[in-house]
Design a protein around this motif. Structure first.
Motif, PDB file in Angstrom:
ATOM      1  N   SER A   3       0.829  -1.209   0.000  1.00 37.09           N
ATOM      2  CA  SER A   3       0.000   0.000   0.000  1.00 37.09           C
ATOM      3  C   SER A   3       0.859   1.253   0.000  1.00 37.09           C
ATOM      4  O   SER A   3       0.567   2.228  -0.683  1.00 37.09           O
ATOM      5  CB  SER A   3      -0.911   0.022   1.223  1.00 37.09           C
ATOM      6  OG  SER A   3      -1.740  -1.091   1.243  1.00 37.09           O
ATOM      7  N   LEU A  20      -6.191   2.151   7.179  1.00 41.95           N
ATOM      8  CA  LEU A  20      -7.195   1.745   8.148  1.00 41.95           C
ATOM      9  C   LEU A  20      -8.571   1.620   7.492  1.00 41.95           C
ATOM     10  O   LEU A  20      -9.293   0.646   7.743  1.00 41.95           O
ATOM     11  CB  LEU A  20      -7.246   2.733   9.302  1.00 41.95           C
ATOM     12  CG  LEU A  20      -8.156   2.394  10.468  1.00 41.95           C
ATOM     13  CD1 LEU A  20      -7.759   1.071  11.097  1.00 41.95           C
ATOM     14  CD2 LEU A  20      -8.128   3.497  11.497  1.00 41.95           C
ATOM     15  N   ALA A  21      -8.926   2.555   6.641  1.00 45.20           N
ATOM     16  CA  ALA A  21     -10.209   2.483   5.934  1.00 45.20           C
ATOM     17  C   ALA A  21     -10.258   1.245   5.037  1.00 45.20           C
ATOM     18  O   ALA A  21     -11.284   0.564   4.966  1.00 45.20           O
ATOM     19  CB  ALA A  21     -10.416   3.746   5.101  1.00 45.20           C
ATOM     20  N   PHE A  22      -9.144   0.942   4.371  1.00 46.47           N
ATOM     21  CA  PHE A  22      -9.078  -0.241   3.525  1.00 46.47           C
ATOM     22  C   PHE A  22      -9.289  -1.518   4.335  1.00 46.47           C
ATOM     23  O   PHE A  22     -10.083  -2.387   3.970  1.00 46.47           O
ATOM     24  CB  PHE A  22      -7.732  -0.283   2.785  1.00 46.47           C
ATOM     25  CG  PHE A  22      -7.523  -1.524   1.978  1.00 46.47           C
ATOM     26  CD1 PHE A  22      -8.081  -1.654   0.725  1.00 46.47           C
ATOM     27  CD2 PHE A  22      -6.769  -2.583   2.491  1.00 46.47           C
ATOM     28  CE1 PHE A  22      -7.892  -2.798  -0.037  1.00 46.47           C
ATOM     29  CE2 PHE A  22      -6.577  -3.737   1.752  1.00 46.47           C
ATOM     30  CZ  PHE A  22      -7.133  -3.840   0.489  1.00 46.47           C
ATOM     31  N   TYR A  23      -8.567  -1.644   5.453  1.00 43.15           N
ATOM     32  CA  TYR A  23      -8.654  -2.868   6.252  1.00 43.15           C
ATOM     33  C   TYR A  23     -10.004  -2.989   6.960  1.00 43.15           C
ATOM     34  O   TYR A  23     -10.470  -4.091   7.203  1.00 43.15           O
ATOM     35  CB  TYR A  23      -7.499  -2.945   7.244  1.00 43.15           C
ATOM     36  CG  TYR A  23      -6.243  -3.442   6.583  1.00 43.15           C
ATOM     37  CD1 TYR A  23      -6.025  -4.800   6.420  1.00 43.15           C
ATOM     38  CD2 TYR A  23      -5.288  -2.568   6.101  1.00 43.15           C
ATOM     39  CE1 TYR A  23      -4.897  -5.282   5.789  1.00 43.15           C
ATOM     40  CE2 TYR A  23      -4.158  -3.021   5.463  1.00 43.15           C
ATOM     41  CZ  TYR A  23      -3.958  -4.389   5.312  1.00 43.15           C
ATOM     42  OH  TYR A  23      -2.832  -4.841   4.683  1.00 43.15           O
ATOM     43  N   ARG A  24     -10.635  -1.868   7.287  1.00 47.58           N
ATOM     44  CA  ARG A  24     -11.958  -1.932   7.905  1.00 47.58           C
ATOM     45  C   ARG A  24     -12.985  -2.480   6.944  1.00 47.58           C
ATOM     46  O   ARG A  24     -13.885  -3.234   7.320  1.00 47.58           O
ATOM     47  CB  ARG A  24     -12.386  -0.548   8.387  1.00 47.58           C
ATOM     48  CG  ARG A  24     -11.810  -0.166   9.699  1.00 47.58           C
ATOM     49  CD  ARG A  24     -12.372   1.136  10.166  1.00 47.58           C
ATOM     50  NE  ARG A  24     -11.766   1.521  11.434  1.00 47.58           N
ATOM     51  CZ  ARG A  24     -11.745   2.738  11.910  1.00 47.58           C
ATOM     52  NH1 ARG A  24     -12.288   3.727  11.228  1.00 47.58           N
ATOM     53  NH2 ARG A  24     -11.185   2.991  13.055  1.00 47.58           N
ATOM     54  N   THR A  25     -12.871  -2.099   5.665  1.00 46.87           N
ATOM     55  CA  THR A  25     -13.852  -2.577   4.688  1.00 46.87           C
ATOM     56  C   THR A  25     -13.582  -4.027   4.281  1.00 46.87           C
ATOM     57  O   THR A  25     -14.497  -4.721   3.860  1.00 46.87           O
ATOM     58  CB  THR A  25     -13.860  -1.688   3.440  1.00 46.87           C
ATOM     59  OG1 THR A  25     -12.559  -1.698   2.839  1.00 46.87           O
ATOM     60  CG2 THR A  25     -14.277  -0.281   3.764  1.00 46.87           C
ATOM     61  N   ARG A  26     -12.351  -4.476   4.369  1.00 43.37           N
ATOM     62  CA  ARG A  26     -12.004  -5.812   3.917  1.00 43.37           C
ATOM     63  C   ARG A  26     -12.064  -6.870   5.016  1.00 43.37           C
ATOM     64  O   ARG A  26     -12.288  -8.031   4.746  1.00 43.37           O
ATOM     65  CB  ARG A  26     -10.581  -5.833   3.329  1.00 43.37           C
ATOM     66  CG  ARG A  26     -10.365  -4.894   2.160  1.00 43.37           C
ATOM     67  CD  ARG A  26     -11.004  -5.454   0.904  1.00 43.37           C
ATOM     68  NE  ARG A  26     -10.594  -4.785  -0.307  1.00 43.37           N
ATOM     69  CZ  ARG A  26     -11.078  -3.630  -0.747  1.00 43.37           C
ATOM     70  NH1 ARG A  26     -11.972  -2.975  -0.051  1.00 43.37           N
ATOM     71  NH2 ARG A  26     -10.689  -3.113  -1.886  1.00 43.37           N
ATOM     72  N   GLU A  71      -4.655   6.590   7.853  1.00 45.06           N
ATOM     73  CA  GLU A  71      -6.116   6.675   7.699  1.00 45.06           C
ATOM     74  C   GLU A  71      -6.583   5.917   6.459  1.00 45.06           C
ATOM     75  O   GLU A  71      -7.599   5.227   6.498  1.00 45.06           O
ATOM     76  CB  GLU A  71      -6.538   8.135   7.627  1.00 45.06           C
ATOM     77  CG  GLU A  71      -6.397   8.858   8.951  1.00 45.06           C
ATOM     78  CD  GLU A  71      -6.613  10.348   8.822  1.00 45.06           C
ATOM     79  OE1 GLU A  71      -6.948  10.832   7.715  1.00 45.06           O
ATOM     80  OE2 GLU A  71      -6.455  11.037   9.838  1.00 45.06           O
ATOM     81  N   GLU A  72      -5.846   6.020   5.366  1.00 43.74           N
ATOM     82  CA  GLU A  72      -6.217   5.320   4.139  1.00 43.74           C
ATOM     83  C   GLU A  72      -6.124   3.806   4.308  1.00 43.74           C
ATOM     84  O   GLU A  72      -7.020   3.061   3.908  1.00 43.74           O
ATOM     85  CB  GLU A  72      -5.310   5.778   2.993  1.00 43.74           C
ATOM     86  CG  GLU A  72      -5.698   5.247   1.648  1.00 43.74           C
ATOM     87  CD  GLU A  72      -6.990   5.845   1.119  1.00 43.74           C
ATOM     88  OE1 GLU A  72      -7.666   5.149   0.339  1.00 43.74           O
ATOM     89  OE2 GLU A  72      -7.323   6.975   1.481  1.00 43.74           O
TER      90      GLU A  72
END
Length: 116
Positions: free
Chosen positions: A92, A109-115, A106-107
């Protein structure tokens, strides 16, 4: 190394013709040697000014000692990260271009939260 006005700080080299018995002034934070008290004092004022920032976190308005502590804390937190995240973070980080570590975090974290 902490950033001085958003640029990496490079300490001064010791004087090349320094004698072993010469009296000098040592800045403990930067490990710089000064012959003249005025130069030493200016550097000390610079180190204690709120113009430094942490290279890793992007935190600003710090003194040099606070910026060094912030970098040490950030490096410690990185060593505590689970190994299975390292490859994903590295991938990443190479694909995304960020100036500040917090924006990258932040980017990701947002990726891992959705996945996950």
């Amino acid at each position: 190394m902490p950033l001085l006005k958003k640029k990496p700080f490079v300490p001064l080299d010791p004087p090349p013709d320094l004698k072993a018995d010469e009296e000098v002034f040592l800045n403990v934070l930067t490990k710089e040697i000064f012959r003249d008290y005025e130069d030493y004092f200016r550097r000390s004022i610079l180190c204690n000014s709120l113009i430094w920032s942490c290279e890793y976190t992007g935190r600003g308005n710090l003194t040099l000692s606070e910026a060094l502590q912030s970098e040490a804390d950030a490096a410690e937190h990185l060593t505590k990260m689970p190994l299975y995240f390292n490859r994903g973070f590295a991938l990443s980080f190479t694909k995304l271009r960020f100036q500040v570590l917090t924006a990258f975090v932040e980017e990701v974290l947002a990726f891992y939260r959705t996945r996950f």
